[in-house]
Design a protein around this motif. Structure first.
Motif, PDB file in Angstrom:
ATOM      1  N   THR A 106       0.839  -1.203   0.000  1.00 56.44           N
ATOM      2  CA  THR A 106       0.000   0.000   0.000  1.00 56.44           C
ATOM      3  C   THR A 106       0.876   1.257   0.000  1.00 56.44           C
ATOM      4  O   THR A 106       0.629   2.206  -0.763  1.00 56.44           O
ATOM      5  CB  THR A 106      -0.919   0.005   1.238  1.00 56.44           C
ATOM      6  OG1 THR A 106      -1.709  -1.180   1.225  1.00 56.44           O
ATOM      7  CG2 THR A 106      -1.840   1.213   1.241  1.00 56.44           C
ATOM      8  N   ASP A 107       1.922   1.257   0.846  1.00 53.86           N
ATOM      9  CA  ASP A 107       2.850   2.402   0.893  1.00 53.86           C
ATOM     10  C   ASP A 107       3.515   2.610  -0.464  1.00 53.86           C
ATOM     11  O   ASP A 107       3.652   3.740  -0.934  1.00 53.86           O
ATOM     12  CB  ASP A 107       3.923   2.195   1.969  1.00 53.86           C
ATOM     13  CG  ASP A 107       3.365   2.283   3.384  1.00 53.86           C
ATOM     14  OD1 ASP A 107       2.210   2.724   3.534  1.00 53.86           O
ATOM     15  OD2 ASP A 107       4.091   1.904   4.332  1.00 53.86           O
ATOM     16  N   GLU A 109       2.406   1.754  -3.421  1.00 48.86           N
ATOM     17  CA  GLU A 109       1.432   2.268  -4.378  1.00 48.86           C
ATOM     18  C   GLU A 109       1.214   3.769  -4.179  1.00 48.86           C
ATOM     19  O   GLU A 109       1.118   4.529  -5.157  1.00 48.86           O
ATOM     20  CB  GLU A 109       0.100   1.516  -4.232  1.00 48.86           C
ATOM     21  CG  GLU A 109       0.163   0.085  -4.736  1.00 48.86           C
ATOM     22  CD  GLU A 109      -1.074  -0.728  -4.398  1.00 48.86           C
ATOM     23  OE1 GLU A 109      -1.952  -0.218  -3.663  1.00 48.86           O
ATOM     24  OE2 GLU A 109      -1.154  -1.880  -4.856  1.00 48.86           O
ATOM     25  N   GLN A 110       1.184   4.197  -2.921  1.00 52.16           N
ATOM     26  CA  GLN A 110       1.007   5.631  -2.643  1.00 52.16           C
ATOM     27  C   GLN A 110       2.223   6.427  -3.105  1.00 52.16           C
ATOM     28  O   GLN A 110       2.089   7.488  -3.715  1.00 52.16           O
ATOM     29  CB  GLN A 110       0.765   5.859  -1.145  1.00 52.16           C
ATOM     30  CG  GLN A 110      -0.586   5.365  -0.679  1.00 52.16           C
ATOM     31  CD  GLN A 110      -0.743   5.448   0.841  1.00 52.16           C
ATOM     32  OE1 GLN A 110       0.210   5.719   1.562  1.00 52.16           O
ATOM     33  NE2 GLN A 110      -1.965   5.195   1.303  1.00 52.16           N
ATOM     34  N   VAL A 111       3.425   5.902  -2.822  1.00 46.11           N
ATOM     35  CA  VAL A 111       4.649   6.595  -3.234  1.00 46.11           C
ATOM     36  C   VAL A 111       4.738   6.631  -4.753  1.00 46.11           C
ATOM     37  O   VAL A 111       5.140   7.651  -5.341  1.00 46.11           O
ATOM     38  CB  VAL A 111       5.893   5.916  -2.610  1.00 46.11           C
ATOM     39  CG1 VAL A 111       7.176   6.440  -3.225  1.00 46.11           C
ATOM     40  CG2 VAL A 111       5.901   6.127  -1.100  1.00 46.11           C
ATOM     41  N   GLN A 112       4.354   5.532  -5.410  1.00 52.13           N
ATOM     42  CA  GLN A 112       4.388   5.497  -6.875  1.00 52.13           C
ATOM     43  C   GLN A 112       3.423   6.533  -7.452  1.00 52.13           C
ATOM     44  O   GLN A 112       3.743   7.206  -8.432  1.00 52.13           O
ATOM     45  CB  GLN A 112       4.036   4.091  -7.393  1.00 52.13           C
ATOM     46  CG  GLN A 112       4.177   3.935  -8.896  1.00 52.13           C
ATOM     47  CD  GLN A 112       5.622   4.083  -9.371  1.00 52.13           C
ATOM     48  OE1 GLN A 112       6.534   3.509  -8.776  1.00 52.13           O
ATOM     49  NE2 GLN A 112       5.846   4.853 -10.419  1.00 52.13           N
ATOM     50  N   ALA A 113       2.241   6.671  -6.853  1.00 46.46           N
ATOM     51  CA  ALA A 113       1.267   7.664  -7.314  1.00 46.46           C
ATOM     52  C   ALA A 113       1.842   9.074  -7.153  1.00 46.46           C
ATOM     53  O   ALA A 113       1.710   9.926  -8.057  1.00 46.46           O
ATOM     54  CB  ALA A 113      -0.041   7.518  -6.544  1.00 46.46           C
ATOM     55  N   GLU A 114       2.501   9.326  -6.021  1.00 44.78           N
ATOM     56  CA  GLU A 114       3.123  10.643  -5.808  1.00 44.78           C
ATOM     57  C   GLU A 114       4.230  10.874  -6.832  1.00 44.78           C
ATOM     58  O   GLU A 114       4.348  11.971  -7.386  1.00 44.78           O
ATOM     59  CB  GLU A 114       3.699  10.733  -4.391  1.00 44.78           C
ATOM     60  CG  GLU A 114       2.663  10.869  -3.302  1.00 44.78           C
ATOM     61  CD  GLU A 114       3.301  10.929  -1.915  1.00 44.78           C
ATOM     62  OE1 GLU A 114       4.450  11.417  -1.801  1.00 44.78           O
ATOM     63  OE2 GLU A 114       2.648  10.498  -0.957  1.00 44.78           O
TER      64      GLU A 114
END
Length: 137
Positions: A106-107, A109-114
């Motif tokens: 999950t972390d 995926e969030q970092v990749q989105a950022e």
């Protein structure tokens, strides 16, 4: 087996007792058979000795086997407890690792989105701010 050997030994002892009492009597009506009687008694004494020795060996063997069984049973109980606890701890560890892996996914995926958003913004800024020299061809 042990019971049969004990029964046989008891029978031989009884036979020896009866023969010894018979040949120990004062009336010598049996003098002609006393030589045969003493050889039979001698033979029965040998049989008694053999039975006693075999019975002692059987008892020793059974005691040793029982002690080995008890030792092995205790060893198996300890090993079972150890392995049960090991499975319990490893199951807990596996659950914890699965949870940690899900959190990291999950972390990520969030970092990749950022990162994707930052790269998109950077590309937009480059288009607006970079000077491109015109070529005269």
């Amino acid at each position: 087996n042990q019971a049969d050997m004990q029964q046989g030994l008891d029978g031989v002892k009884l036979a020896l007792k009866v023969l010894n009492e018979y040949y120990a009597k004062e009336d010598k009506a049996h003098t002609a058979g006393s030589g045969a009687g003493s050889s039979i008694i001698g033979l029965l004494e040998v049989v008694e000795s053999d039975f006693s020795k075999d019975l002692a060996e059987i008892e020793t063997t059974e005691e040793t086997a029982a002690a080995e069984y008890e030792r092995q049973t205790k060893e198996n109980a300890v090993e079972k407890t150890t392995k049960t606890k090991d499975v319990e701890y490893k199951t807990k560890e596996s659950i914890d690792l699965d949870k940690e892996s899900a959190e990291m996914k999950t972390d990520r995926e969030q970092v990749q989105a950022e990162l994707d958003a930052v790269l998109e913004y950077l590309e937009k800024i480059h288009k607006e701010c970079d000077e491109v020299a015109e070529t005269y061809a």
